[in-house]
Design a protein around this motif. Structure first.
Motif, mmCIF file in Angstrom:
data_model
loop_
_atom_site.group_PDB
_atom_site.id
_atom_site.type_symbol
_atom_site.label_atom_id
_atom_site.label_comp_id
_atom_site.label_asym_id
_atom_site.label_seq_id
_atom_site.Cartn_x
_atom_site.Cartn_y
_atom_site.Cartn_z
ATOM 1 N N LEU A 152 38.323 75.376 38.725
ATOM 2 C CA LEU A 152 39.397 76.293 38.338
ATOM 3 C C LEU A 152 40.456 76.374 39.444
ATOM 4 O O LEU A 152 41.655 76.394 39.172
ATOM 5 C CB LEU A 152 38.830 77.674 38.029
ATOM 6 N N TYR A 153 40.011 76.409 40.690
ATOM 7 C CA TYR A 153 40.945 76.435 41.823
ATOM 8 C C TYR A 153 41.782 75.158 41.838
ATOM 9 O O TYR A 153 43.003 75.203 42.051
ATOM 10 C CB TYR A 153 40.167 76.604 43.121
ATOM 11 N N CYS A 154 41.130 74.011 41.594
ATOM 12 C CA CYS A 154 41.854 72.734 41.540
ATOM 13 C C CYS A 154 42.888 72.754 40.420
ATOM 14 O O CYS A 154 44.014 72.269 40.593
ATOM 15 C CB CYS A 154 40.883 71.575 41.329
ATOM 16 N N TYR A 155 42.507 73.329 39.277
ATOM 17 C CA TYR A 155 43.458 73.464 38.167
ATOM 18 C C TYR A 155 44.609 74.391 38.565
ATOM 19 O O TYR A 155 45.784 74.089 38.300
ATOM 20 C CB TYR A 155 42.745 73.991 36.916
ATOM 21 N N ALA A 156 44.306 75.515 39.199
ATOM 22 C CA ALA A 156 45.342 76.470 39.606
ATOM 23 C C ALA A 156 46.329 75.840 40.586
ATOM 24 O O ALA A 156 47.505 76.208 40.600
ATOM 25 C CB ALA A 156 44.709 77.719 40.221
ATOM 26 N N LEU A 157 45.844 74.890 41.364
ATOM 27 C CA LEU A 157 46.728 74.172 42.286
ATOM 28 C C LEU A 157 47.507 73.066 41.573
ATOM 29 O O LEU A 157 48.235 72.311 42.209
ATOM 30 C CB LEU A 157 45.914 73.571 43.443
ATOM 31 N N ARG A 158 47.307 72.945 40.286
ATOM 32 C CA ARG A 158 47.997 71.984 39.423
ATOM 33 C C ARG A 158 47.609 70.522 39.689
ATOM 34 O O ARG A 158 48.411 69.607 39.489
ATOM 35 C CB ARG A 158 49.498 72.169 39.500
ATOM 36 N N PHE A 159 46.381 70.323 40.123
ATOM 37 C CA PHE A 159 45.895 68.959 40.287
ATOM 38 C C PHE A 159 45.313 68.414 38.992
ATOM 39 O O PHE A 159 45.112 67.214 38.860
ATOM 40 C CB PHE A 159 44.860 68.881 41.416
ATOM 41 N N TYR A 160 45.006 69.314 38.052
ATOM 42 C CA TYR A 160 44.486 68.928 36.750
ATOM 43 C C TYR A 160 45.188 69.757 35.684
ATOM 44 O O TYR A 160 45.532 70.922 35.918
ATOM 45 C CB TYR A 160 42.960 69.138 36.679
ATOM 46 N N SER A 161 45.361 69.156 34.523
ATOM 47 C CA SER A 161 46.048 69.849 33.436
ATOM 48 C C SER A 161 45.110 70.860 32.772
ATOM 49 O O SER A 161 43.883 70.769 32.889
ATOM 50 C CB SER A 161 46.528 68.849 32.390
ATOM 51 N N PHE A 162 45.709 71.794 32.076
ATOM 52 C CA PHE A 162 44.932 72.793 31.340
ATOM 53 C C PHE A 162 44.058 72.108 30.294
ATOM 54 O O PHE A 162 42.891 72.460 30.129
ATOM 55 C CB PHE A 162 45.864 73.817 30.678
ATOM 56 N N LYS A 163 44.618 71.124 29.597
ATOM 57 C CA LYS A 163 43.858 70.410 28.563
ATOM 58 C C LYS A 163 42.632 69.724 29.166
ATOM 59 O O LYS A 163 41.526 69.810 28.628
ATOM 60 C CB LYS A 163 44.753 69.372 27.880
ATOM 61 N N PHE A 164 42.812 69.047 30.295
ATOM 62 C CA PHE A 164 41.693 68.385 30.963
ATOM 63 C C PHE A 164 40.641 69.412 31.393
ATOM 64 O O PHE A 164 39.446 69.211 31.181
ATOM 65 C CB PHE A 164 42.198 67.589 32.174
ATOM 66 N N PHE A 165 41.103 70.507 31.976
ATOM 67 C CA PHE A 165 40.205 71.571 32.432
ATOM 68 C C PHE A 165 39.342 72.079 31.268
ATOM 69 O O PHE A 165 38.114 72.145 31.366
ATOM 70 C CB PHE A 165 41.028 72.713 33.047
ATOM 71 N N ILE A 166 39.987 72.407 30.154
ATOM 72 C CA ILE A 166 39.269 72.951 28.992
ATOM 73 C C ILE A 166 38.343 71.900 28.383
ATOM 74 O O ILE A 166 37.197 72.202 28.036
ATOM 75 C CB ILE A 166 40.265 73.495 27.943
#
Length: 177
Positions: free
Chosen positions: A84-98
């Protein structure tokens, strides 16, 4: 009897509880993004430290404490928090995260297999390693050295876990129980 045998499961429970609290604190740091990287990484090390030692104490006491059954869930929360932290830093997209989260929970729910869940822990670690490598080389070196140290200290147990992991995936792919 030794102190660790008598009290190891209590120490393991305490360390699991500490890790759960650390994860909650880590979650509170996520909105700050890069401003809290040092604090976030220190919390990662504290959580990893408690994870390494709670297992040691639980195994030495040869019994599970009250929180022992929650240890895997706390570990999962820890690794997802890193992701989630990596996603918040915008290293991964929301779609990929989910998609990764959905695939993780579906795979675990459908297989009811601990090794499958641990495979996702490994995936979250790799995604975190990539992020920290891109973000801060010094933290990447620290994390790499810590990982090497843990691997060396736990090599005999790690070999067993790797074999078990590979066998579990073989059985899963071949439809065996």
């Amino acid at each position: 009897m030794s102190f660790i045998y008598e009290w190891g499961y209590v120490i393991a429970d305490f360390l699991t509880l500490i890790r759960g609290i650390v994860v909650l604190f880590m979650l509170s740091l996520i909105p700050d993004r890069e401003a809290s990287l040092d604090t976030f990484m220190i919390m990662v090390f504290i959580a990893w430290f408690t994870d390494v030692f709670d297992g040691f104490f639980a195994r030495k006491s040869k019994r599970m404490g009250y929180l022992g059954k929650w240890d895997g869930w706390v570990d999962t929360a820890f690794y997802i928090t890193i992701f989630l932290y990596c996603y918040a830093l915008r290293f991964y997209s929301f779609k990929f995260f989910i998609l990764v989260l959905i695939f993780n929970f579906l795979a675990v729910f459908l297989t009811r297999n601990l090794e499958v869940n641990q495979a996702f822990h490994f995936l979250y670690i790799l995604l975190g390693f990539r992020t920290i490598y891109l973000l801060d080389k010094l933290w990447f070196i620290r994390v790499s050295l810590w990982t090497i140290l843990v691997i060396i200290l736990n090599w005999s147990r790690l070999k067993f876990q790797i074999r078990n992991f590979i066998d579990s995936w073989k059985n899963l792919l071949l439809g065996k129980k």
